[in-house]
Design an enzyme around this catalytic site. Structure first.
Site, PDB file in Angstrom:
ATOM      1  N   GLU A  98       3.819   4.482   6.416  1.00 34.05           N
ATOM      2  CA  GLU A  98       2.759   4.180   5.449  1.00 34.05           C
ATOM      3  C   GLU A  98       1.429   4.110   6.191  1.00 34.05           C
ATOM      4  O   GLU A  98       1.379   3.662   7.342  1.00 34.05           O
ATOM      5  CB  GLU A  98       3.142   2.842   4.785  1.00 34.05           C
ATOM      6  CG  GLU A  98       2.192   2.234   3.802  1.00 34.05           C
ATOM      7  CD  GLU A  98       1.957   3.003   2.518  1.00 34.05           C
ATOM      8  OE1 GLU A  98       1.554   4.171   2.616  1.00 34.05           O
ATOM      9  OE2 GLU A  98       2.096   2.422   1.435  1.00 34.05           O
ATOM     10  N   ASP A  99       0.357   4.564   5.558  1.00 36.48           N
ATOM     11  CA  ASP A  99      -0.958   4.491   6.196  1.00 36.48           C
ATOM     12  C   ASP A  99      -1.428   3.043   6.326  1.00 36.48           C
ATOM     13  O   ASP A  99      -1.801   2.582   7.388  1.00 36.48           O
ATOM     14  CB  ASP A  99      -1.994   5.338   5.432  1.00 36.48           C
ATOM     15  CG  ASP A  99      -2.059   5.005   3.935  1.00 36.48           C
ATOM     16  OD1 ASP A  99      -1.231   4.201   3.441  1.00 36.48           O
ATOM     17  OD2 ASP A  99      -2.955   5.535   3.254  1.00 36.48           O
ATOM     18  N   ASP A 102      -1.543  -3.158   2.075  1.00 38.09           N
ATOM     19  CA  ASP A 102      -2.548  -4.099   1.558  1.00 38.09           C
ATOM     20  C   ASP A 102      -1.806  -5.285   0.935  1.00 38.09           C
ATOM     21  O   ASP A 102      -1.433  -6.226   1.629  1.00 38.09           O
ATOM     22  CB  ASP A 102      -3.429  -3.340   0.557  1.00 38.09           C
ATOM     23  CG  ASP A 102      -4.555  -4.178  -0.002  1.00 38.09           C
ATOM     24  OD1 ASP A 102      -4.726  -5.320   0.446  1.00 38.09           O
ATOM     25  OD2 ASP A 102      -5.272  -3.713  -0.906  1.00 38.09           O
ATOM     26  N   PHE A 151     -12.166  -2.571   2.651  1.00 38.19           N
ATOM     27  CA  PHE A 151     -11.628  -1.239   2.382  1.00 38.19           C
ATOM     28  C   PHE A 151     -11.985  -0.291   3.530  1.00 38.19           C
ATOM     29  O   PHE A 151     -13.102  -0.310   4.034  1.00 38.19           O
ATOM     30  CB  PHE A 151     -12.205  -0.701   1.069  1.00 38.19           C
ATOM     31  CG  PHE A 151     -11.348   0.343   0.433  1.00 38.19           C
ATOM     32  CD1 PHE A 151     -10.224  -0.003  -0.287  1.00 38.19           C
ATOM     33  CD2 PHE A 151     -11.654   1.700   0.569  1.00 38.19           C
ATOM     34  CE1 PHE A 151      -9.414   0.963  -0.876  1.00 38.19           C
ATOM     35  CE2 PHE A 151     -10.852   2.673  -0.004  1.00 38.19           C
ATOM     36  CZ  PHE A 151      -9.741   2.301  -0.735  1.00 38.19           C
ATOM     37  N   ARG A 164     -10.600  11.628   3.688  1.00 38.44           N
ATOM     38  CA  ARG A 164      -9.315  11.661   4.409  1.00 38.44           C
ATOM     39  C   ARG A 164      -9.455  12.357   5.757  1.00 38.44           C
ATOM     40  O   ARG A 164      -8.735  12.066   6.696  1.00 38.44           O
ATOM     41  CB  ARG A 164      -8.249  12.413   3.602  1.00 38.44           C
ATOM     42  CG  ARG A 164      -7.785  11.672   2.363  1.00 38.44           C
ATOM     43  CD  ARG A 164      -6.517  12.335   1.831  1.00 38.44           C
ATOM     44  NE  ARG A 164      -6.224  11.980   0.461  1.00 38.44           N
ATOM     45  CZ  ARG A 164      -5.600  10.873   0.075  1.00 38.44           C
ATOM     46  NH1 ARG A 164      -5.210  10.007   0.971  1.00 38.44           N
ATOM     47  NH2 ARG A 164      -5.365  10.634  -1.202  1.00 38.44           N
TER      48      ARG A 164
END
Ligand code: IMP
Length: 174
Positions: A98-99, A102, A151, A164
């Site tokens: 997973e990037d 959160d 973020f 991206r």
């Protein structure tokens, strides 16, 4: 390259490459002699996965799963599968890639969904983790960097489909 307005560099290319390499070495050690299937969570993990797989010195198989839960910078809290796997997971050792984690809602949903398919094991590797916002019930096995709740974009991570391709991880100025 000039930074996009309102953003600062949080991790540059060198720092990311060094940490991803360390994670790859740790994973290679932990899974020695086992058959490992990496499952990249689309879309944000594609760059991390591409670098991680080249830092793992074991034969691995690569799959992708697509999920969607975000609108802008806010999680909708509801996770949907948008692309499913092309293989069965029975008796495989699975590492979800997973990037960023959160709240952990996506990871919780994925682990619960994949466990039904009877893999030998399921673990989680994420490049970034936001401990302040996490409400998940699963533990993260491999974490690149812990960050604050701001973020971030770049290195695969987006804001409404943009940014991206930035080679660094950049933080939106609060
Ligand atoms: P969670 O379900 O709340 O853990 O959210 C995980 C997903 O939200 C990640 O796979 C990303 O797609 C997205 N996400 C969460 N935080 C960020 C961020 O700071 N930048 C970009 N995407 C994020």
């Amino acid at each position: 390259m000039t930074n996009p307005p309102g953003m600062t560099v949080l991790f540059d290319q060198k720092a990311i490459a060094a940490r991803v390499h360390e994670l790859g070495q740790q994973i290679s050690k932990d899974y020695q002699g086992q058959r490992l299937t990496l499952i990249g969570v689309l879309k944000g993990s594609f760059i991390f996965l591409a670098d991680l797989v080249r830092s793992i010195s074991l034969p691995v198989e690569v799959e992708f799963i697509g999920v969607s839960s975000y609108e802008g910078t806010v999680s909708s809290g509801e996770v949907r599968i948008t692309n499913d796997l092309t293989v069965e997971l029975k008796d495989r050792h699975v590492l979800l890639v997973e990037d960023i984690v959160d709240t952990g809602t996506t990871i919780d949903f994925l682990i619960n969904t994949l466990q039904v398919r009877k893999p030998s094991s399921v673990k989680i590797a994420c490049l970034l983790s936001k401990p302040e916002t996490q409400i998940m019930s699963h533990r993260l096995d491999y974490v690149g960097f812990e960050i604050s709740k701001e973020f971030v974009v770049g290195y695969g991570l987006d804001l409404d489909g943009q940014f991206r391709g930035l080679p660094e991880i950049m933080q939106m100025k609060p």
